[in-house]
Design a protein around this motif. Structure first.
Motif, PDB file in Angstrom:
ATOM      1  N   ARG A   1      44.059   1.380  25.231  1.00 32.77           N
ATOM      2  CA  ARG A   1      45.279   0.856  25.930  1.00 32.77           C
ATOM      3  C   ARG A   1      46.128   0.086  24.805  1.00 32.77           C
ATOM      4  NH1 ARG A   1      44.835   0.793  31.448  1.00 32.77           N
ATOM      5  NH2 ARG A   1      42.654   1.130  32.219  1.00 32.77           N
TER       6      ARG A   1
ATOM      7  N   LYS B   1      45.256   5.645  26.859  1.00 33.57           N
ATOM      8  CA  LYS B   1      45.481   5.315  28.285  1.00 33.57           C
ATOM      9  C   LYS B   1      47.135   4.789  28.495  1.00 33.57           C
ATOM     10  CE  LYS B   1      40.902   4.251  28.916  1.00 33.57           C
ATOM     11  NZ  LYS B   1      39.929   3.032  29.225  1.00 33.57           N
TER      12      LYS B   1
ATOM     13  N   ASP C   1      40.361  -0.304  23.727  1.00 30.52           N
ATOM     14  CA  ASP C   1      39.767   0.625  24.642  1.00 30.52           C
ATOM     15  C   ASP C   1      40.784   1.544  25.247  1.00 30.52           C
ATOM     16  OD1 ASP C   1      37.917   1.645  26.249  1.00 30.52           O
ATOM     17  OD2 ASP C   1      37.947   0.186  27.914  1.00 30.52           O
TER      18      ASP C   1
ATOM     19  N   GLU D   1      40.772   7.798  35.583  1.00 29.03           N
ATOM     20  CA  GLU D   1      41.958   6.695  35.067  1.00 29.03           C
ATOM     21  C   GLU D   1      42.651   6.493  36.328  1.00 29.03           C
ATOM     22  OE1 GLU D   1      45.442   5.862  32.310  1.00 29.03           O
ATOM     23  OE2 GLU D   1      43.273   5.236  32.703  1.00 29.03           O
TER      24      GLU D   1
ATOM     25  N   SER E   1      49.053   9.393  27.294  1.00 27.08           N
ATOM     26  CA  SER E   1      47.654   9.433  27.445  1.00 27.08           C
ATOM     27  C   SER E   1      46.898  10.679  26.705  1.00 27.08           C
ATOM     28  CB  SER E   1      47.338   9.768  28.664  1.00 27.08           C
ATOM     29  OG  SER E   1      47.824   8.448  29.441  1.00 27.08           O
TER      30      SER E   1
ATOM     31  N   LEU F   1      38.785   9.476  27.238  1.00 26.63           N
ATOM     32  CA  LEU F   1      40.110   9.189  27.494  1.00 26.63           C
ATOM     33  C   LEU F   1      40.574   8.310  26.359  1.00 26.63           C
ATOM     34  CD1 LEU F   1      42.276   9.391  29.430  1.00 26.63           C
ATOM     35  CD2 LEU F   1      41.441   7.578  30.670  1.00 26.63           C
TER      36      LEU F   1
ATOM     37  N   ALA G   1      38.562  13.106  33.888  1.00 27.50           N
ATOM     38  CA  ALA G   1      39.082  12.136  33.185  1.00 27.50           C
ATOM     39  C   ALA G   1      40.274  11.523  33.995  1.00 27.50           C
ATOM     40  CB  ALA G   1      39.328  12.289  31.715  1.00 27.50           C
TER      41      ALA G   1
ATOM     42  N   LYS H   1      30.646   3.319  29.051  1.00 28.12           N
ATOM     43  CA  LYS H   1      30.127   3.599  27.742  1.00 28.12           C
ATOM     44  C   LYS H   1      29.093   2.645  27.075  1.00 28.12           C
ATOM     45  CE  LYS H   1      35.056   4.653  26.585  1.00 28.12           C
ATOM     46  NZ  LYS H   1      35.949   4.259  25.626  1.00 28.12           N
TER      47      LYS H   1
END
Ligand SMILES: Nc1ncnc2c1ncn2[C@@H]1O[C@H](COP(=O)(O)OP(=O)(O)OP(=O)(O)O)[C@@H](O)[C@H]1O
Ligand SMILES: [Mg+2]
Lengths: 398, 519
Positions: B220, B22, B218, A368, B11, B19, A364, A386
């Motif tokens: 963030r 972020k 999402d 990122e 994070s 994730l 992940a 997704k």
């Protein structure tokens, strides 16, 4: 649509898939590590208690392979615990705790004994009829704790342990009053008819056709649990019985049916043991293979596919410990300690998921970092792979 | 500005690789009410769980009063003065409110180690008095309303010394009146010097209550605004990235024949109270019948009986001419009744099972999915599930992941996705948009109208009065387990008038109410 698709990959392809799919491989590796760790602990223990640790260790680790007899004995020892392990996989998928398979197995052996002693049938047919009858008896017995739980919310673990006494003594009673061989000083049934014996797979060993029957059942139970509607019902009911009922699954019948199938397998296991290994019923105590089944099912992570592997491992430890104890100064019982260690390790989810959590975290972050490195405009990273392509979006303007 | 609680580059990666946060920079000042908004799965709950020490961050730092902190559990967060009320309640239903309040920090009798219930009750009442959050200290949690449970959760945090209160979608389960009441209480807390983080999908609530608002998308942090300087459209654009249509547009209903007739249904709950008191109604094709009422006035029992999850003590349920009174849920489903359960966590989904298994649970036996000899066509099941995931925008990595790893709103979409695709003629819908974001609300409302126009009969129960009023063609009002009013034309009434019926201050005569049977 096409049949080939719905059947999934073939056996060879699925083996290959298994080794490339880390989600599946890693739990297996951890289970293996647990097993190795337990063995190492065992060796350590031998060095602490034995006067001749080197010989004892050798006997323990290599004993099962040093003598052909031992090796065949290992294979034979796998058979009953494969049956109880499979039976318990089904119960555990349902998230019940019953141990009634002990009664099913024992009573299966008694029923098989009665048929083996009393009925005259042609070879081949004789053990087959005995297995079917034992399976039915085991299956019916298996449903009892489930029925009590559904009708009166009786805890199935407690009730099954109680039933295990009831059926043990009932079985002894049947042998004692109806089938006993009065010429023997120990408690034994009259000898089975010749036609009752399962054929041997290898001459002059104990390895009997029951080994093949067990293997067939491994395949059948895997298919049953993961490919059929009954397996689906059992798994959903196990995951959340309230949801299952709401979705329209007949949860009570599913639980009872699953117990029947589990008991049926246990009963067959008892019959196979009788016709494969013995010439008469000579158990002086209940061998309680259900408890071994618990270890086997846990090692296999409730998945019937892995039952043969874990049954092999348990039998290997048993045979090694037995061989060692008869030739040295370490008691056979020390393997109960090793079994305890294995169960402790496997019961911990955290250990079980260690590798996976670590790998996913790495992945992940790599994703990122790649995202951050990408040119600007990446702020609006809708979805990023997704499943977000969505109908919710179709209403608005593009 | 000096912030009380602040994060820098926070994070979070969940063990399955999601994730969820972020590089989040987030800050809340002392004595403010900060709103936090974002779509389902944007990472709001995750961020709060990080602040509350319930999950640990994968990277980044949290500062409290300017000092970096590392909580290893929520115990540490509580000790530092942070309290959280979760999206899903965490109370022990069989214990009294007072016992729940002190759980873990129980008062003792003198020097003994015996629990002192009287003291616990006194503490609860005193605390309730002080913060104007009144609760029945001696009642059991199961017996009190959702809004009282909510208050108890807040009191629980305050009892543990919380100065910073995190409220994760507290209003999702409240009626408008209860929400207003909660807001007054929260504003009082603010004037006591408490700091509040407030999560909601309802923008009007944010504008009514909050000083500032932060928007997430999402994973963030997109931005933070003074509420006074910003308009709704900006916020919803930041949230969804497009305009959202919030008003419902629908044509007049063309009601057809009756498909479900329920007569004289009664239910006595575990405490001997008549939760449902001789209720009758009929559903017609192509019509949405709304049920309004303060939560706990028999709506849940009505829904459960109509869908086979509870047994009625009297009367009958007839579906398309077939008597299905007190049949199992399976029988009703086969007769064409789909059901969106209000409790998505314990009834509507099997959390440990995969999304796919959850979506197929009512249809795995259909010929498309079941082959010969009990075998399932797994490829067909996977395909159908993926299609629902796409259509209903269920945010996930794959349909094979467990439902427990979804955000609250996405769990709700799993239930919606299954029931809306069940090919039923009758839909019994309870709280369809509870906890889902604006985009999804718009989508769900549109689908309900669409299905009505296809000639399906809909029973819509919601504690969101606005939702029932705008969606329904006809309305019944429930009070104390009875239907107290029926409006053939839902637009012919006002929320004021409905309020009078809901509170039991007004009641129609039996003849008027009886019209709901269309006889
Ligand atoms: N325990 C978990 N394991 C794996 N993934 C998770 C877990 N909890 C949440 N997620 C994922 O993290 C993301 C953010 O979830 P989160 O619950 O924070 O969303 P949210 O903003 O609170 O949404 P909602 O408004 O629907 O409650 C989602 O994609 C969700 O699927
Ligand atoms: Mg959430």
């Amino acid at each position: 649509m096409s049949d080939a698709k719905t059947r999934g990959p073939g056996p060879l392809a699925s083996v290959k898939l298994f080794f490339t799919d880390r989600d599946k491989l890693e739990p297996a590796v951890i289970t293996l590590l647990a097993a190795i760790f337990a063995i190492l602990m065992g060796v350590g223990l031998i060095f602490v208690v034995s006067k001749d640790p080197v010989t004892s260790t050798k006997n323990f680790l290599l004993g099962p392979f040093l003598r052909t007899y031992n090796f065949y004995y290992l294979l034979v020892a796998m058979v009953p615990i494969t049956f109880t392990g499979l039976a318990l996989c089904i119960i555990y998928q349902l998230k019940y705790m019953s141990l009634i398979v002990d009664s099913s197995f024992y009573t299966g052996a008694i029923v098989a004994t009665a048929i083996g002693v009393r009925l005259a049938l042609p070879a081949g047919w004789h053990p087959a009829v005995a297995m079917l009858a034992a399976g039915l008896a085991g299956g019916l017995i298996g449903t009892l704790p489930a029925i009590l739980k559904i009708k009166w919310r009786a805890n199935e673990l407690v009730s099954s342990l109680m039933f295990n006494y009831v059926f043990y003594f009932f079985g002894s009673f049947v042998i004692l009053y109806f089938l006993r061989d009065r010429n023997q000083t120990i408690l034994a049934s009259m000898p089975f008819q010749k036609t009752f014996a399962l054929p041997k797979l290898v001459e002059n060993t104990q390895l009997h056709a029951g080994f093949i029957i067990a293997a067939v059942f491994v395949a059948l139970v895997s298919i049953f649990l993961f490919r059929t509607k009954w397996g689906y019902q059992i798994r959903i009911t196990g995951a959340n019985p309230k949801f299952a009922a709401y979705a329209g699954i007949p949860v009570a019948s599913v639980a009872i049916f699953a117990h029947f199938v589990s008991g049926f397998i246990g009963g067959i296991g008892g019959a196979v043991e009788m016709s494969g290994l013995y010439r008469a019923f000579i158990w002086q105590m209940n061998p309680s293979y259900a408890w071994d089944g618990v270890i086997v099912a846990m090692l296999a992570r409730k998945n019937p596919k892995f039952v043969p592997v874990s049954a092999f491992f348990l039998a290997y430890m048993r045979v090694g410990a037995d061989f060692m104890s008869r030739r040295g100064d370490v008691a056979f019982e020390f393997i109960t300690l090793l079994q305890g260690i294995i169960i402790l390790i496997l019961a911990s989810d955290k250990i079980a998921n260690y590798f996976k959590a670590r790998r996913l975290r790495r992945n992940a972050f790599a994703a990122e970092a790649a995202l951050a490195a990408a040119p600007a405009g990446g702020v609006r990273s809708d979805g990023g792979g997704k499943g977000t392509a969505g109908a919710a979006g179709t209403g608005g303007k593009a | 500005m000096d912030y009380l609680l602040r994060t820098e580059g926070l994070s979070k990666v969940y063990p399955n690789g999601t994730l969820a946060n972020k590089q989040v920079d987030f800050a809340v000042a002392k004595g403010e009410i900060l709103g936090l908004v974002g779509e389902n799965g944007a990472g709001k709950s995750t961020l709060m769980k990080l602040l509350y020490g319930e999950e640990s961050p994968s990277s980044g730092t949290i500062y409290l009063d300017g000092k970096p902190i590392g909580f290893s559990s929520s115990q540490d967060a509580i000790a530092a003065g942070i309290g959280m009320v979760h999206q899903h309640f965490m109370l022990v239903p069989s214990l009294s409110l007072a016992e729940n309040l002190v759980l873990g920090q129980e008062p003792k009798k003198g020097k003994s180690s015996f629990f002192d219930l009287e003291k616990a009750v006194a503490i609860t009442e005193e605390l309730g008095e002080k913060y104007n959050l009144k609760v029945f200290a001696r009642a059991r949690v199961v017996d009190v309303s959702v809004s009282m449970r909510q208050k108890l959760e807040i009191l629980k945090a305050l009892y543990r010394g919380a100065k910073i209160l995190i409220l994760d979608e507290p209003t999702a389960v409240l009626t408008p009146q209860e929400t207003d009441e909660l807001f007054v209480e929260l504003q009082a807390l603010r004037s006591h010097g408490h700091t509040i983080i407030f999560i909601s999908h309802k923008l009007n609530e944010i504008f009514k209550l909050c000083d500032r608002v932060s928007v997430m998308r999402d994973g963030r942090m997109i931005g933070t605004h003074q509420v006074a300087d910003v308009d709704r459209q900006t916020i919803s654009n930041e949230m969804v990235g497009r305009e959202v249509l919030l008003s419902v547009r629908k044509d007049k209903a063309k009601a057809g024949e009756k498909v479900l007739v329920a007569k004289d249904l009664s239910y006595i709950d575990d405490f001997g109270i008549a939760a449902l008191d001789h209720v009758s109604l009929a559903l017609r094709k192509g019509e949405i019948l709304g049920v309004v009422g303060v939560d706990g006035n028999g709506q849940s029992e009505l829904v459960r009986i109509l869908t086979g999850s509870a047994r009625s003590l009297s009367g009958s349920v007839v579906v398309k001419g077939r008597d299905l009174t007190n049949q199992k849920p399976g029988a009703l489903r086969r007769a064409g009744v789909a059901h969106i359960a209000e409790d998505r966590m314990t009834v509507g989904t099997a959390l440990p099972a995969s999304i796919e298994d959850n979506l197929m649970a009512d249809r795995y036996f259909h010929p498309e999915y079941k082959g010969r000899a009990g075998f399932l066509k797994q490829a067909a099941m996977a395909r159908a599930a993926t299609e629902i995931v796409t259509t209903f925008d269920i945010r996930c990595k794959s349909a094979k992941q467990p439902v427990s790893s979804l955000s609250g709103g996405n769990m709700q979409k799993v239930v919606i996705g299954r029931e809306f695709t069940a090919d039923a003629d009758i839909l019994v819908i309870a709280q369809p948009t509870r906890g889902v974001d604006v985009g999804a609300i718009e989508f769900i409302h549109k689908r309900i109208i669409e299905m009505r126009d296809q000639g399906k009969a809909v029973l819509l129960v919601s504690s969101d009065l606005q939702e029932v009023m705008s969606m329904s063609d006809s309305l019944v009002v429930m009070n104390s387990g009875k239907i107290v009013a029926y409006f053939e034309d839902a637009s012919a009434t006002t929320d004021k008038e409905l309020g009078l019926y809901m509170l039991g201050l007004k009641k129609q005569n039996p003849e008027e109410i009886g019209k709901v049977l269309h006889e």
